[in-house]
Enzyme design. Structure first.
Site, PDB file in Angstrom:
ATOM      1  N   GLU A   1       6.713  -0.247   6.453  1.00  0.00           N
ATOM      2  CA  GLU A   1       5.333   0.118   6.809  1.00  0.00           C
ATOM      3  C   GLU A   1       5.260   0.741   8.201  1.00  0.00           C
ATOM      4  OE1 GLU A   1       2.492  -3.036   6.161  1.00  0.00           O
ATOM      5  OE2 GLU A   1       1.320  -2.432   7.906  1.00  0.00           O
TER       6      GLU A   1
ATOM      7  N   ASP B   1       2.768 -10.899   2.784  1.00  0.00           N
ATOM      8  CA  ASP B   1       3.050 -10.029   3.918  1.00  0.00           C
ATOM      9  C   ASP B   1       3.259 -10.861   5.188  1.00  0.00           C
ATOM     10  OD1 ASP B   1       3.127  -8.009   5.853  1.00  0.00           O
ATOM     11  OD2 ASP B   1       1.640  -6.791   4.804  1.00  0.00           O
TER      12      ASP B   1
ATOM     13  N   ARG C   1     -23.245  -5.651  15.914  1.00  0.00           N
ATOM     14  CA  ARG C   1     -24.457  -5.169  16.582  1.00  0.00           C
ATOM     15  C   ARG C   1     -25.511  -6.268  16.621  1.00  0.00           C
ATOM     16  NH1 ARG C   1     -26.759   0.309  14.372  1.00  0.00           N
ATOM     17  NH2 ARG C   1     -24.610   0.871  14.826  1.00  0.00           N
TER      18      ARG C   1
ATOM     19  N   GLU D   1       7.008  -9.126   2.271  1.00  0.00           N
ATOM     20  CA  GLU D   1       6.913  -7.843   2.978  1.00  0.00           C
ATOM     21  C   GLU D   1       7.164  -7.947   4.471  1.00  0.00           C
ATOM     22  OE1 GLU D   1       3.582  -5.634   1.628  1.00  0.00           O
ATOM     23  OE2 GLU D   1       3.139  -4.779   3.581  1.00  0.00           O
TER      24      GLU D   1
ATOM     25  N   ASP E   1       3.707   4.899   5.103  1.00  0.00           N
ATOM     26  CA  ASP E   1       2.275   5.205   5.083  1.00  0.00           C
ATOM     27  C   ASP E   1       2.118   6.722   5.239  1.00  0.00           C
ATOM     28  OD1 ASP E   1      -0.603   3.520   5.922  1.00  0.00           O
ATOM     29  OD2 ASP E   1      -0.503   5.709   6.089  1.00  0.00           O
TER      30      ASP E   1
ATOM     31  N   GLU F   1      -1.384   0.279  -3.212  1.00  0.00           N
ATOM     32  CA  GLU F   1      -2.120  -0.762  -2.485  1.00  0.00           C
ATOM     33  C   GLU F   1      -3.608  -0.397  -2.384  1.00  0.00           C
ATOM     34  OE1 GLU F   1      -0.889  -1.334   1.652  1.00  0.00           O
ATOM     35  OE2 GLU F   1      -1.672  -3.378   1.590  1.00  0.00           O
TER      36      GLU F   1
ATOM     37  N   HIS G   1       2.313   1.912   2.164  1.00  0.00           N
ATOM     38  CA  HIS G   1       1.249   1.207   2.882  1.00  0.00           C
ATOM     39  C   HIS G   1       0.042   2.131   2.843  1.00  0.00           C
ATOM     40  CE1 HIS G   1      -1.153   0.214   6.524  1.00  0.00           C
ATOM     41  NE2 HIS G   1      -1.004  -0.977   6.010  1.00  0.00           N
TER      42      HIS G   1
END
Ligand SMILES: [Mg+2]
Length: 394
Positions: free
Chosen positions: A273, A221, A47, A247, A296, A346, A323
């Site tokens: 994931e 990852d 912003r 990962e 997840d 995580e 995840h």
């Protein structure tokens, strides 16, 4: 008790933050193309110099008993699926019958068994569990057979921090000092970056390992951006730094390639994931694609489904470390599972600043541990005082 209405709220708020919030992004499969490889992070709106705009969509399932089940944040396209495809099926239904409603939603969605339709089912499932918990006046993990422990060990997931070795090392030391005994870092270079990219990725691993010392856990990852050959190259170069896991090396549909990578990798492989439902995860387990499974809760089918996925994984002695799109939803899952199966959770440090922004209470690890929510239901509630604009979708 019956479901009386389902609505979604698109809200905005102000996050005070001087400087760049996202210092770096992760590698992506589309980075194979040079015009995309140089793209920055598009998903936070500045912003002014001191402020970012945070946008989020939440779903509310209202019952005739006065209980409202909440879930989110979700994306506007998931809200659209909920309101156009699922709302009609759910109005008038018993919200406590989560197994029945999950089965109906799944059977209705033959073209949506994976991806955003399953994410819509996941969000609805979490809202229904929120109602269940509020109805029985207990936290959701208590209904799932927990708590299996008093608090959950958390690892710091370092998405969004600079991966330049010196800066990454400084951050890694900072988070080790906060009590985290495990950290996950995200590669930025992809196979298309060639030998220089390999060196850049190796330099990150070396810097972080040296910063956190030999005893802490280091996870890495790849966010699906590698291929078989690159995985072999990297394995030779990073094995000495003893990753706790590497990962999601390849795209989710490459089940057999991931299994091949796992067979040759001198460290554990984490995966899943971007997989969905018990059927998708059973395939991953059958081919032996990983040592650590990462469904997840808010994507793979909700709490109802991920509990089943965990049962499958336990048969194969594969750890389940979800995840963590939602710290709240994952806490209830982790607290309902054996510590042997789900040893750690995580915690995405930067992502949670945004994802938990609108919640009254923001679960945050202290000395590397997450405390369990004590409120009935899932525990998430919107802090109306930070909501600046709100659009209702019904
Ligand atoms: Mg990941």
């Amino acid at each position: 008790m019956r479901i009386r209405n389902i609505r979604c709220r698109e809200v905005t708020g102000s996050l005070p933050f001087a400087g760049e919030f996202w210092e770096e992004r992760l590698s992506r499969p589309i980075d194979v193309y040079p015009e995309h490889r140089t793209e920055g992070v598009p998903w936070l709106e500045r912003r002014d110099a001191q402020t970012y705009t945070v946008r989020a969509t939440f779903m509310e399932v209202e019952t005739d008993a006065g209980i409202v089940g909440l879930a989110g944040p979700i994306t506007p396209n998931i809200a659209h699926i909920i309101l156009t495809d699922f709302k009609g099926l759910l109005l008038g239904a018993d919200p406590l019958a989560v197994e029945l409603l999950w089965d109906k939603l799944y059977r209705l969605s033959v073209h949506g068994r994976k991806g955003i339709t399953m994410m819509a089912i996941s969000a609805l499932d979490c809202a229904l569990w929120d109602i269940r918990g509020k109805w029985f006046n207990v936290p959701v993990y208590a209904l799932l057979g927990g708590p299996t422990r008093e608090r959950i060990p958390a690892y710091a997931s370092m998405l969004g921090f600079s991966v330049e070795p010196e800066q990454a090392a400084a951050r890694a030391r900072e988070f080790a000092a906060k009590g985290y005994t495990a950290q996950k870092w995200f590669f930025r270079a992809v196979p298309a970056d060639g030998p220089a990219g390999v060196e850049r990725n190796v330099a990150l691993v070396q810097a972080v390992r040296e910063a956190i010392g030999p005893d802490a856990d280091l996870m890495l990852d790849c966010w699906m951006s590698w291929d078989l050959r690159y995985a072999r190259t990297m394995a030779e170069r990073i094995a000495a730094y003893r990753p706790r896991w590497v990962e999601e090396p390849v795209m989710p549909d490459k089940y057999d390639v991931c299994a091949q990578i796992r067979r040759h990798a001198p460290y554990p492989i984490a995966n899943g994931e971007h997989e969905y439902t018990r059927w998708g995860f059973h395939k991953l387990l059958e081919v032996g694609a990983q040592d650590v499974l990462q469904p997840d809760i808010m994507w793979a089918g909700g709490l109802t489904e991920v509990v089943k996925i965990a049962a499958l994984a336990s048969v194969y002695d594969v750890e389940v470390v979800p995840h963590n799109h939602s710290t709240y939803a994952t806490l209830h899952f982790s607290a309902s599972q054996s510590p042997a199966l789900c040893p750690v959770q995580e915690y995405l440090v930067k992502w949670n600043t945004i994802n938990n922004f609108f919640f009254t209470h923001k679960p945050e690890p202290i000395n590397g541990y997450l405390e369990l929510p004590q409120q009935p239901g899932i525990g998430w509630a919107i802090d109306e005082s930070v909501v600046e604009t709100c659009v209702i979708m019904e």
